[in-house]
Enzyme design. Structure first.
Site, mmCIF file in Angstrom:
data_model
loop_
_atom_site.group_PDB
_atom_site.id
_atom_site.type_symbol
_atom_site.label_atom_id
_atom_site.label_comp_id
_atom_site.label_asym_id
_atom_site.label_seq_id
_atom_site.Cartn_x
_atom_site.Cartn_y
_atom_site.Cartn_z
ATOM 1 C CG ASP A 112 48.341 -4.810 36.472
ATOM 2 O OD1 ASP A 112 48.990 -4.752 37.281
ATOM 3 O OD2 ASP A 112 48.575 -3.978 35.553
ATOM 4 N N GLY A 146 51.577 6.070 29.192
ATOM 5 C CA GLY A 146 52.483 5.185 29.755
ATOM 6 C C GLY A 146 53.228 4.262 28.844
ATOM 7 N N GLY A 173 46.828 11.210 29.748
ATOM 8 C CA GLY A 173 47.927 10.331 30.359
ATOM 9 C C GLY A 173 48.781 9.271 29.150
ATOM 10 C CE LYS A 202 44.711 1.420 28.012
ATOM 11 N NZ LYS A 202 44.523 0.023 28.967
ATOM 12 C CB VAL A 223 44.582 7.622 28.162
ATOM 13 C CG1 VAL A 223 43.046 7.894 28.381
ATOM 14 C CG2 VAL A 223 45.002 6.171 28.440
ATOM 15 C CG MET A 230 51.523 -1.308 28.261
ATOM 16 S SD MET A 230 52.511 -2.429 27.434
ATOM 17 C CE MET A 230 51.112 -3.395 26.442
ATOM 18 N N GLY A 231 50.752 2.975 25.802
ATOM 19 C CA GLY A 231 49.999 3.471 24.914
ATOM 20 C C GLY A 231 49.704 5.127 25.504
#
Length: 444
Positions: A130, A15, A13, A35, A20, A17-18
């Site tokens: 979150d 996103g 995956g 990650k 995986v 931010m980073g």
């Protein structure tokens, strides 16, 4: 290869931010998830600090419902990475998008599992901040059972004694989180939140799990904030979803605008949900309540050591060092008791024999003479007989003896003596009287 020991296999995956990756530990042959921050994000010192904080925070939380962090490090080009357990399944958001609304029992079961993870975090002073469907992962184990795993503690708030430089990753005015699941106080200032902010997010996720759609939807952040701060609670019945009224009331309380009007902690929220979950929900609620209890209270409830066993005052205490040997448990103490018992038995036998002889003499002296022919002469009866004389008549009670030689109770008779029979002796006989084969009474 990452860090010389993880071989990257594929992307799981990506996103904002980073990324995986799925990887394999080359030595252990174990699949893991890695990650890695985006290169453009790694230059931001605050984001890098949050990334490291997520790893440290996750390790502190001891719960099977939290994804385990196995390793951290930096790649050859300076990118921080985090190694986590590889989970099979999908996040709750993807599950709802694919399968639609969950049943009430399934939704409550997932929520109770999430509450256990959040309670474990709160127990060590961590507020997630979150919680949202995409951070709740529905993992399938080897037996095919589904388990909830809480992910991503990257923007969590840590209440501990760590230096401000390590824990103050949120400025006073910063707003962090996902708008549709942020509590009203978190929208105003993410730093001014406590455990009740996570209760809000859990209530919102539960409502969405049963409804199949988010409660507050909007295209912009201000639009969603206006709906949340407006305090409009959308009932499930309004969108055609049937749910027990007490369950909907529990969700509504979790979504109260003022933190003081909500459940005080996730344990109270879980207890309100338990009646609508699986049959074993009470066991999970009990674990959540234990986690929510203050550490000092848990310590007070810890059972103390078992008190020492008090020995009988008539039995001498055994040595306290080492296991007692057979000579200690069956030696001097047993021998002394046996000798005392034998002496007592001999004394009892003498007294009983004396009383029987006296009773026999008295009975023969007062009974009427026999109707024998005159030619038959009866021999004289000895008056000092040492043994009782057989007679068909019952003996009269023996005269009272001095206090020092009172007739002992039947409980002092040797253990090998037969039990008394009510049909072989008159009621006036002592309880220790038995009849031998020749019919003569003997008192023990």
């Amino acid at each position: 290869m990452i860090a010389g020991k993880y071989r990257v296999l594929r992307v799981l995956g990506e996103g904002g931010m980073g990324i995986v990756y799925e990887a394999e530990h080359v030595a252990l042959r174990e699949r893991v998830a890695i990650k890695i921050l985006h290169k453009k994000r790694s230059t931001d010192s605050e984001i890098s600090r949050r990334f490291v904080s997520e790893a440290r925070t996750s390790v502190k939380i001891k719960s099977d419902a939290v994804a385990r962090v196995l390793d951290v490090g930096t790649t050859d080009d300076g990118m921080p990475f985090m190694v986590m357990e590889k989970l099979e399944g999908e996040d709750l958001g993807a599950l709802i998008d694919r399968a639609g609304a969950l049943t009430v029992e399934q939704a409550v079961d997932f929520m109770l599992q999430a509450c256990e993870a959040v309670a474990a975090a709160h127990a060590v002073g961590i507020v997630h901040r979150d919680l949202k469907p995409s951070n709740l992962f529905v993992a399938e184990d080897s037996a095919g059972e589904l388990h909830m795993k809480v992910l991503d503690f990257g923007i969590s708030k840590v209440f501990d004694d760590a230096p401000d430089s390590e824990r103050a990753v949120t400025t006073t005015s910063a707003v962090l989180g996902s708008p549709g699941y942020m509590s009203p106080e978190q929208m105003r200032a993410s730093r001014d939140v406590d455990a009740r902010s996570d209760v809000w997010a859990l209530g919102m996720i539960l409502w969405e799990s049963i409804a199949g759609v988010p409660m507050y939807a909007g295209k912009t952040y201000p639009e969603i904030c206006a709906k949340v701060l407006g305090g409009h609670f959308l009932r499930l019945a309004a969108i055609g979803v049937t749910a027990p009224l007490p369950l909907e009331e529990a969700i509504q309380r979790a979504l109260a605008l003022a933190p003081d009007d909500r459940f005080a902690n996730v344990a109270e929220f879980a207890a309100a949900l338990a009646p609508f979950g699986p049959r074993d929900s009470d066991i999970r609620v009990s674990r959540i309540a234990n986690l929510a209890r203050a550490p000092s209270d848990r310590q007070r409830r810890t059972p103390s050591l078992r008190p020492p066993v008090e020995l009988s005052p008539t039995v001498p205490a055994l040595p306290t060092t080492g296991a007692p040997s057979r000579s200690q448990t069956e030696g001097p103490v047993a021998k002394d008791a046996s000798a005392t018992q034998r002496t007592s038995n001999r004394r009892i036998a003498v007294y009983a024999l004396l009383a029987a002889a006296i009773a026999g003499v008295v009975v023969l002296a007062v009974r009427p003479g026999p109707t024998h022919p005159a030619s038959v002469v009866q021999p004289p009866i000895p008056t000092t007989a040492a043994t009782p004389i057989a007679s068909s008549a019952p003996p009269t009670p023996a005269p009272s003896a001095p206090a020092s030689s009172a007739t002992p109770q039947a409980t002092h008779a040797p253990s090998s003596a037969p039990k008394p029979s009510s049909s072989s002796a008159p009621s006036s006989q002592p309880s220790g009287t038995i009849k031998p084969p020749n019919g003569a009474p003997i008192l023990h």
